[in-house]
Structure formats: structure tokens, C-alpha cells
Design a protein around this motif. Structure first.
Motif, PDB file in Angstrom:
ATOM      1  N   THR A  13      26.424  30.771  -0.785  1.00 20.41           N
ATOM      2  CA  THR A  13      24.982  30.961  -0.700  1.00 20.41           C
ATOM      3  C   THR A  13      24.355  30.495  -2.006  1.00 20.41           C
ATOM      4  O   THR A  13      25.060  30.308  -3.014  1.00 20.41           O
ATOM      5  N   ILE A  14      23.029  30.342  -2.006  1.00 17.92           N
ATOM      6  CA  ILE A  14      22.343  29.904  -3.214  1.00 17.92           C
ATOM      7  C   ILE A  14      20.907  30.425  -3.190  1.00 17.92           C
ATOM      8  O   ILE A  14      20.289  30.522  -2.121  1.00 17.92           O
ATOM      9  N   THR A  15      20.388  30.788  -4.357  1.00 21.07           N
ATOM     10  CA  THR A  15      19.013  31.264  -4.422  1.00 21.07           C
ATOM     11  C   THR A  15      18.057  30.068  -4.379  1.00 21.07           C
ATOM     12  O   THR A  15      18.421  28.957  -4.797  1.00 21.07           O
ATOM     13  N   PRO A  16      16.838  30.259  -3.891  1.00 28.00           N
ATOM     14  CA  PRO A  16      15.865  29.161  -3.896  1.00 28.00           C
ATOM     15  C   PRO A  16      15.641  28.572  -5.286  1.00 28.00           C
ATOM     16  O   PRO A  16      15.512  27.351  -5.435  1.00 28.00           O
ATOM     17  N   ASP A  18      17.734  28.483  -7.898  1.00 27.36           N
ATOM     18  CA  ASP A  18      18.911  27.704  -8.284  1.00 27.36           C
ATOM     19  C   ASP A  18      18.955  26.384  -7.521  1.00 27.36           C
ATOM     20  O   ASP A  18      19.226  25.312  -8.087  1.00 27.36           O
ATOM     21  N   ASP A 119      13.264  28.688   3.132  1.00 21.22           N
ATOM     22  CA  ASP A 119      13.316  29.445   1.889  1.00 21.22           C
ATOM     23  C   ASP A 119      13.781  28.568   0.729  1.00 21.22           C
ATOM     24  O   ASP A 119      13.497  28.844  -0.433  1.00 21.22           O
ATOM     25  N   LEU A 120      14.501  27.473   1.047  1.00 20.45           N
ATOM     26  CA  LEU A 120      15.007  26.588   0.007  1.00 20.45           C
ATOM     27  C   LEU A 120      14.024  25.476  -0.340  1.00 20.45           C
ATOM     28  O   LEU A 120      13.941  25.058  -1.490  1.00 20.45           O
TER      29      LEU A 120
END
Length: 293
Positions: A13-16, A18, A119-120
Motif C-alpha cells: 500500500t502507499i499513502t497519497p 508518498d 485517492d492517489l
């Protein structure tokens, strides 16, 4: 020694924040293994289910052969009812593939099974999701997309080998003038660098996609793909936020694509031979100058 290939970064997973900083803005490819974990499609889109919802629609199929300049653009190798094709790729190695199939036009309910990764990033072309199907042995030739989108490419039902190159390498890759693809005379997996010396040292990235993996391909990236199993992929496309990139996209579609099509239809084999000679000339010039650096 030929291409210099490194692994594509992979995360669960990855935060927006990042994603934006390290991949979207930096225009670096990424594999997100957990992007589809909440998609109904992850478990629902079996071959039998797709056969059921698409029905007996006859689809155009393409093989790995080089484009014939004497034939119309995107001429299909053959046609087959969709269920028969799915049975074929599940049972037999074949080069035959389906290219850019708008499956949602045929089965609109499938849209409910995916979640756009808004979200990304924004800019998704929600009317243009497309699917690609291939048998083991089928290859998507080396190219980049003329409209320059960012692409989220999710794979289902098997494995796919992917090799990517930044657009800055296009002339060293023997890019055909006025086009978005390369000479088809070299094997991307084992290029003959004596015949095509400009390929030596070109840097790229490589990965093997599995069921549910999503590859983020930034705008303008060259990509080569080989189906290792009979399987299929979904591409979600999004505009880059910059006005200059949108302008470049429209220029490519209106000028590059239009001019190339007219010249191909008018001059056929002579135009093809001229462009190939020019691609070789440009590649060797770039190599001699030490470009793209």
C-alpha cells in the motif's frame, strides 16, 4: 550485456502523499500489490464470469507479427467469439491477443467491480477503461501511448512480464519517426546490439505481474509486455495535471497520429522503409553523442 534493467519498486500500500512525491511527480513506475484488495473484480472476474457477461460477441485478434504497411492500420489477424477465445488462451499457448477492448460497453455492470484510485491522483478518464487479453506467447510490442496518459494497469488470472523505459531513451530505442513505437526487428529480451548498437546500455525497469497486481506507468513510458499465462489486464487512464502535457497529448493525436496515418496509406512500403532508415540514423547519432545524458 545490453539493456540495464532494474526492478520496479513494489509496495503493498502507499499513502497519497508518498505516491505523489516519489512516483507521480517524479514520474517513476510503481507496483501496488494491495490496490485491488477491496475490488469485487479481484475474485469475481474469473474467465467463466467474463464469458457469461460478455456473451458471444465476436472480437478482433492480433498476433506478434510485424505490421504490414500495405494493410490498413490495426488490421486484425483473425476474429473469434469471445467465449471461444477465452477457452483458447486457457488451454493452449497462442500469440493471439485482444487489444484495447472496451469491455464495459459490452457489459456495463463490470464498472461496479472496480474502484478508481482517486485517492492517489485525479484526472481519470472514466469513459475509457479498457481491457487487454493474451495467450501465453503473446507479446505487446515496444511502444508508448500516443495520448500520453498516466496508466494504472491491473493484471488478472496469471503472470505477465513487463519491461519499461523512460521516454528520454526513445531515439536510442530506434523510435520510428512520427510514431510512438520502435523498430520491430530486435528482441527486447535478447537484443542484437551488434546490429542495433544504440540499445547497449539503455536503462529500464522490469517486473513480473501476478493476479491483482497494479502497475503505475507514468506518462510517456515505453512498455513491452509478454503474457506468461493466458490472462488479462485492465488499464485505467488519467491525464497529467500539467497544461504542457495535455497540449503534447493533443499534438500527438492531431498531428503525429494524423500525419503518420496519411503518409502510411499514401506511400505504404516506401514510407515504412524510409522511416526505418531514419530511426537507425537517429539512434546512431544519439549513441555517438552520448545521449540522453
Amino acid at each position: 550485456m545490453s539493456f540495464k534493467l532494474s526492478p520496479i519498486d513494489t509496495v503493498d500500500t502507499i499513502t497519497p502523499a508518498d505516491f505523489k512525491k516519489n512516483y507521480l511527480d517524479a514520474r517513476r513506475p510503481l507496483i501496488i500489490k494491495g490496490l485491488t484488495k477491496n475490488w469485487p473484480a479481484l475474485h469475481k472476474w474469473t474467465p467463466e464470469y467474463l464469458k457469461e457477461v460478455v456473451g458471444d460477441k465476436v472480437v478482433p485478434l492480433y498476433d506478434n507479427s510485424k505490421a504490414d504497411p500495405a494493410k490498413p492500420i490495426n488490421s486484425a489477424t483473425t476474429h473469434m467469439p469471445f467465449p471461444e477465445y477465452i477457452d483458447l488462451i486457457r488451454s493452449t499457448p497462442t500469440e493471439l491477443r485482444i487489444f484495447f477492448f472496451n469491455i464495459f460497453k459490452q457489459a456495463p455492470q463490470l464498472v461496479e467491480d472496480i474502484i478508481m484510485p482517486k485517492d492517489l491522483m485525479g484526472g481519470f478518464l472514466e469513459s475509457m477503461p479498457a481491457m487487454f487479453f493474451g495467450g501465453s506467447n503473446s507479446v505487446t510490442f515496444l511502444h508508448y501511448d500516443i495520448d500520453l496518459p498516466h496508466i494504472f494497469h491491473t493484471h488478472f488470472g496469471g503472470r505477465k512480464h513487463v519491461i519499461l523505459f523512460e521516454n528520454k531513451w526513445k531515439r536510442r530505442l530506434y523510435c520510428i519517426p512520427n510514431a510512438t513505437y520502435a523498430l520491430e526487428d530486435y528482441d527486447v529480451l535478447n537484443p542484437d546490439t551488434k546490429k542495433f548498437p544504440a540499445l547497449e546500455g539503455v536503462e529500464g525497469t522490469e517486473a513480473f505481474l501476478e493476479h491483482g497486481d497494479t502497475l503505475f506507468m507514468p506518462t510517456g513510458y515505453w512498455h513491452w509486455m509478454k503474457y506468461l499465462d493466458g490472462s488479462y489486464s485492465l488499464s485505467l487512464r488519467a491525464w497529467d495535471a500539467s497544461i504542457s502535457r495535455k497540449a503534447a497529448s493533443l499534438y500527438n493525436l492531431a498531428v503525429k497520429g494524423g500525419v503518420d496515418s496519411v503518409l502510411k496509406m499514401t506511400f505504404k512500403a516506401n514510407y515504412a522503409a524510409y522511416r526505418e532508415k531514419l530511426a537507425i540514423k537517429w539512434a546512431e547519432r544519439e549513441l555517438k553523442a552520448g545521449k540522453p545524458f
